[in-house]
Design an enzyme around this catalytic site. Structure first.
Site, PDB file in Angstrom:
ATOM      1  CB  CYS A  63      -0.912  -0.014   1.228  1.00 27.99           C
ATOM      2  SG  CYS A  63      -1.939   1.453   1.403  1.00 27.99           S
ATOM      3  CG  HIS A  64       1.788   3.369  -3.488  1.00 26.57           C
ATOM      4  ND1 HIS A  64       1.142   2.335  -4.117  1.00 26.57           N
ATOM      5  CD2 HIS A  64       2.987   3.511  -4.122  1.00 26.57           C
ATOM      6  CE1 HIS A  64       1.900   1.867  -5.089  1.00 26.57           C
ATOM      7  NE2 HIS A  64       3.026   2.556  -5.118  1.00 26.57           N
ATOM      8  CD  GLU A  88      -5.085   4.925   2.621  1.00 27.47           C
ATOM      9  OE1 GLU A  88      -3.846   4.774   2.625  1.00 27.47           O
ATOM     10  OE2 GLU A  88      -5.778   4.766   1.594  1.00 27.47           O
ATOM     11  CG  ASP A  96     -11.950  -7.295  21.667  1.00 29.34           C
ATOM     12  OD1 ASP A  96     -11.625  -8.493  21.793  1.00 29.34           O
ATOM     13  OD2 ASP A  96     -11.614  -6.404  22.473  1.00 29.34           O
TER      14      ASP A  96
END
Length: 300
Positions: free
Chosen positions: A62-63, A102, A116
């Site tokens: 990923c850039h 993102e 969670d």
């Protein structure tokens, strides 16, 4: 990593969504505030923001993308007897790539944080439907504009040199979804250049791209020939081409390229070198295709 050095910097946006399926009891308690809803969702939102900012560190290929805006939202509902907590992330960045990774990372981490926190009390939890949403700006780019390519070169017209720049332009236009309706090679002669462009304007070709004759040489006549025909200048196009080229080679400042309209046809002169033609066209595609709508009175 994929090479994105040829991409232009622009404002890019992306949005993603996902779901956390749960029991109807969990949704009810969230709505009633029993689960300290604001605190729980606030924690998930904070984690999503941090994850999005560090996506390039989590995903090897990923850039890095400088996020200029990122929003995270949640919506609870009961649908078909099941509880659904919808998660949405939308982001903007100015750069060579969009924030797709993102926003996907943000949605994924927000879902994991909620999972969670709720897994002990709810055995029906399930994360799913994480996906990119359609980009409206990208969806608007439709149609297949008709283009023509005019190679202006004495040596190529005489058969002494193979045309490379015209073929590069043709391939780039095809990749951008355009139709190359005509392709011709002529000497760098003002009269022949003007005659051919006029013929394509008469045929209502939407875009004419010339290659060659944009330098300072004694036989570089293409720019002068085209400039005399233009009814309106489009200097912003050539500014973008030279700026893009200047970031890659200082020789780009030598280009005398011009762009403008003749009737409802947009004419753009590109350099004759392979690299110059490629870089100049990459600088303006696909945005330049919007000019056709403007020339036909459609506005911006």
């Amino acid at each position: 990593m994929r090479d994105i050095s040829a991409e232009t910097e622009s404002l890019r946006s992306a949005a993603a969504s996902g779901e956390l399926r749960c029991s109807t009891s969990t949704i009810r308690q969230m709505k009633e505030g029993i689960l300290l809803k604001d605190n729980l969702l606030g924690m998930a939102r904070s984690a999503a923001l941090l994850a999005a900012k560090n996506a390039d560190r989590l995903i090897p290929d990923c850039h890095p993308a400088g996020l200029d805006a990122l929003e995270i939202g949640f919506e609870e509902e009961v649908k078909n007897g099941a509880g659904i907590l919808s998660i949405r992330a939308s982001g903007k960045s100015i750069g060579r790539r969009g924030p797709e990774t993102e926003v996907l990372t943000a949605v994924s981490i927000a879902a994991l944080v909620l999972y969670d926190a709720l897994r002990v009390m709810d055995g029906q939890l399930e994360i799913g439907r994480i996906r990119l949403l359609e980009n409206p700006a990208r969806a608007e780019q439709g149609g297949s504009p008709r283009c023509a390519i005019l190679v202006c070169s004495d040596s190529t017209a005489a058969g002494k040199r193979e045309d490379k720049s015209g073929k590069i332009i043709s391939a780039l236009l095809a990749d951008a979804g355009a139709e190359v309706a005509a392709y011709k090679i002529v000497p760098d002669d003002k009269m022949l250049i003007r005659q051919q462009i006029a013929a394509w304007v008469e045929q209502d070709i939407a875009f004419v791209f010339t290659t060659g004759g944009t330098g300072l040489g004694p036989r570089d006549h293409t720019v002068d020939a085209v400039k005399e025909m233009l009814e309106r200048d489009a200097d912003g196009i050539t500014e973008a081409m030279r700026h893009y080229g200047q970031q890659r080679t200082p020789m780009a400042m030598m280009s005398r390229a011009v762009a403008g309209s003749i009737g409802q046809t947009l004419v753009i002169t590109l350099p004759g070198s392979s690299a110059g033609a490629r870089e100049s066209l990459r600088a303006v595609l696909p945005a330049v295709f919007h000019a056709r709508k403007m020339l036909k009175g459609g506005g911006h």
